[in-house]
Design a protein around this motif. Structure first.
Motif, short mmCIF file in Angstrom:
data_model
loop_
_atom_site.label_atom_id
_atom_site.label_comp_id
_atom_site.label_asym_id
_atom_site.label_seq_id
_atom_site.Cartn_x
_atom_site.Cartn_y
_atom_site.Cartn_z
N GLN A 27 0.94 -1.10 -0.09
CA GLN A 27 0.09 -0.06 -0.04
C GLN A 27 0.88 1.26 -0.06
O GLN A 27 0.62 2.21 -0.77
N SER A 28 1.97 1.39 0.74
CA SER A 28 2.86 2.26 0.72
C SER A 28 3.47 2.63 -0.68
O SER A 28 3.76 3.67 -1.04
N LEU A 29 4.01 1.48 -1.16
CA LEU A 29 4.64 1.60 -2.64
C LEU A 29 3.50 2.18 -3.67
O LEU A 29 4.00 3.11 -4.35
N VAL A 30 2.27 1.56 -3.54
CA VAL A 30 1.35 2.12 -4.42
C VAL A 30 1.06 3.88 -4.28
O VAL A 30 0.82 4.47 -5.06
N ARG A 31 0.80 4.36 -2.90
CA ARG A 31 0.77 5.44 -2.52
C ARG A 31 1.90 6.43 -2.95
O ARG A 31 1.71 7.57 -3.53
N VAL B 15 3.37 8.09 -11.15
CA VAL B 15 3.58 7.07 -11.92
C VAL B 15 1.96 6.22 -12.16
O VAL B 15 1.66 5.63 -13.06
N LEU B 16 1.12 6.39 -11.14
CA LEU B 16 -0.13 5.71 -11.10
C LEU B 16 -1.21 6.71 -10.86
O LEU B 16 -1.14 7.78 -10.17
N SER B 17 -2.36 6.51 -11.46
CA SER B 17 -3.57 7.46 -11.16
C SER B 17 -4.02 7.14 -9.65
O SER B 17 -3.43 6.09 -9.06
N LEU C 70 0.17 -2.28 -7.49
CA LEU C 70 1.16 -2.98 -7.41
C LEU C 70 1.35 -3.47 -8.69
O LEU C 70 2.79 -3.33 -8.93
N VAL C 71 0.47 -4.30 -9.39
CA VAL C 71 1.04 -4.97 -10.63
C VAL C 71 1.16 -3.83 -11.64
O VAL C 71 2.27 -3.95 -12.30
N ARG C 72 0.61 -2.73 -11.73
CA ARG C 72 0.85 -1.84 -12.68
C ARG C 72 2.24 -0.92 -12.50
O ARG C 72 2.83 -0.48 -13.20
N LEU C 73 2.61 -0.66 -10.97
CA LEU C 73 3.81 -0.19 -10.85
C LEU C 73 4.87 -1.09 -11.15
O LEU C 73 5.71 -0.64 -11.73
N LEU D 164 6.91 -8.34 -7.23
CA LEU D 164 7.91 -7.70 -7.09
C LEU D 164 8.97 -8.80 -7.20
O LEU D 164 10.35 -8.41 -6.95
N ALA D 165 8.87 -10.04 -7.46
CA ALA D 165 9.82 -10.91 -7.29
C ALA D 165 11.04 -10.62 -8.15
O ALA D 165 12.31 -10.91 -7.49
N ASN D 166 10.88 -10.53 -9.39
CA ASN D 166 12.20 -10.32 -10.18
C ASN D 166 13.07 -9.33 -9.74
O ASN D 166 14.39 -9.44 -9.60
N ARG D 167 12.50 -8.08 -9.42
CA ARG D 167 13.38 -6.94 -9.06
C ARG D 167 14.02 -7.27 -7.61
O ARG D 167 15.19 -7.21 -7.41
N TYR D 168 13.17 -7.81 -6.67
CA TYR D 168 13.73 -8.04 -5.35
C TYR D 168 14.73 -9.14 -5.26
O TYR D 168 15.84 -9.09 -4.46
N LEU D 169 14.54 -10.30 -6.21
CA LEU D 169 15.71 -11.36 -6.12
C LEU D 169 16.93 -10.76 -6.91
O LEU D 169 17.97 -11.40 -6.75
#
Length: 398
Positions: free
Chosen positions: A261-265, A272-274, A287-290, A338-343
């Motif tokens: 929720q913090s990332l989306v906000r 970046v997002l509406s 989160l998916v769109r981000l 998030l998996a690809n970037r976090y890993l």
């Protein structure tokens, strides 16, 4: 001691993909041949294991192979997330036979949500053809904090109005089945023990990314639950002293810098997002769109995800340093995007923060269970409670 030995043998057979003979069990566990024979006879009579052919091509009598009987027992698992409700039916080998998912009812009235859970359980069992006398019960994984001895949910941040709700007793009354309540992150760790597929590692931290972020802790094969069942709360570890203010009074806690929720906000504030979101379930879409924007090369989106990954690694390093584990497992309903970037980011960042980095590595992996890890873990809870080799079985009753 007899119950513990039985659970150790059952667990050993379950963990062996090819099955084990009685001779192998004697060598593996260290019990006498007579004790192993008596215990396996009891497990066979209870239909928890089956004889599955002979093994051995050399001299001597062929050995009878023992394997788990998947239909020997079943369990229902429920994951209660503020956005989604997942219910699964699982057999003794951890295979999910049936699954139902629905939106968590709008509003925060506990009775309405408990009735919805009971309805989903009844529908799930109606869809199945299993012998319901073999169902151990229902494991429920709500967000914490919980009062585990009382089976109650105590003021979870995203389920407003849930003040000491007696979830265990209310659901047991509604379903007429045994119920056990465990915090969602701990349930996820139990699922990883039962079927994560990451080899023999016995000590790890499970980082659970759902509507909020928490951790499950496993040391020497045992889940650490704490006095009230709330071990692993990491939401108020400070990862950015200059970050936004948290409800706890500090600044830059993981709960306000790293949760979805913090990332989306943050992405909304950055443009970046509406900002058109109407309920907590929309966080998943945001989160998916981000993450899609980051994958497409949007610099701001990339910075948001990368910064969150580094902050998460900093928080996880606290646990890794205290517990000296050799694996960190990520999972939960919001983990996949998030998996690809976090890993890519977390392993190197975690290395920078670890005290024992020159002594042994820490592997960072995704759970092998999938998005339903908390629901699967909730089902495993019932099987673990009745069949698992837990140390507390050795304690004498007072």
């Amino acid at each position: 001691m007899g119950d513990f030995n039985q659970s150790v043998i059952l667990d050993a057979v379950r963990r062996s993909s090819e099955g084990l003979s009685r001779v192998e069990l004697v060598e593996l566990i260290g019990l006498s041949p007579q004790a192993v024979s008596n215990i396996t006879r009891r497990l066979l009579s209870e239909e928890l294991i089956v004889e599955a052919g002979k093994s051995g091509s050399g001299p001597g009598k062929p050995r009878t192979i023992l394997r788990i009987n998947p239909s020997g027992r079943y369990a229902v698992g429920v994951h209660l997330d503020p956005a989604l409700m997942t219910v699964v039916l699982m057999d003794l080998m951890g295979v999910v036979l049936h699954r139902r998912v629905r939106d968590t009812p709008l509003g925060t009235e506990p009775g309405q949500i408990i009735d919805a859970i009971a309805g989903e359980v009844r529908a799930l069992l109606a869809e199945s053809s299993v012998d319901q006398t073999r169902i151990e019960g229902i494991g429920v994984a709500p967000p914490g904090p919980i009062d585990q001895p009382a089976g109650a949910v105590v003021d979870p941040p995203l389920l407003m109005g849930w003040h000491r709700v007696p979830l265990r007793d209310a659901l047991a009354e509604a379903t007429e089945m045994p119920v056990f309540v465990e915090k969602d992150v701990t349930a996820a760790a139990v699922a990883e023990i039962w079927g994560g597929g990451h080899g023999s590692t016995q000590s790890f931290v499970f980082v659970y990314i759902g509507t909020g972020i928490g951790s499950g802790i496993v040391v020497d094969g045992e889940v650490l639950r704490g006095t009230s069942g709330n071990a692993g709360e990491i939401g108020h570890i400070v990862t950015d002293p200059n970050g936004p203010e948290c409800a706890c009074g500090m600044r830059g806690c993981i709960a306000v810098t790293c949760d979805p929720q913090s990332l989306v906000r943050e992405a909304e504030r950055a443009g970046v997002l509406s900002t058109e979101r109407h309920r907590s379930g929309d966080v998943a879409d945001g989160l998916v769109r981000l993450c899609a924007a980051a994958e497409a090369g949007d610099r701001i989106a990339c910075d948001i995800i990368t910064t969150a990954a580094v902050r998460t690694a900093r928080a996880v390093s606290v646990l890794a340093n205290v517990l000296d584990v050799d694996r960190v497992v990520f999972g939960g309903p919001f983990w996949a995007p998030l998996a690809n970037r976090y890993l890519e980011v977390v392993p190197s960042s975690l290395l920078d923060f670890r005290a024992a980095r020159s002594i042994h590595p820490v592997e960072v992996v995704s759970t092998g269970i999938g998005d339903d890890v908390a629901a699967v873990g909730a089902a495993c809870l019932m099987l673990e409670r009745t069949l698992g080799p837990r140390a507390e079985r050795l304690m004498l009753a007072r």
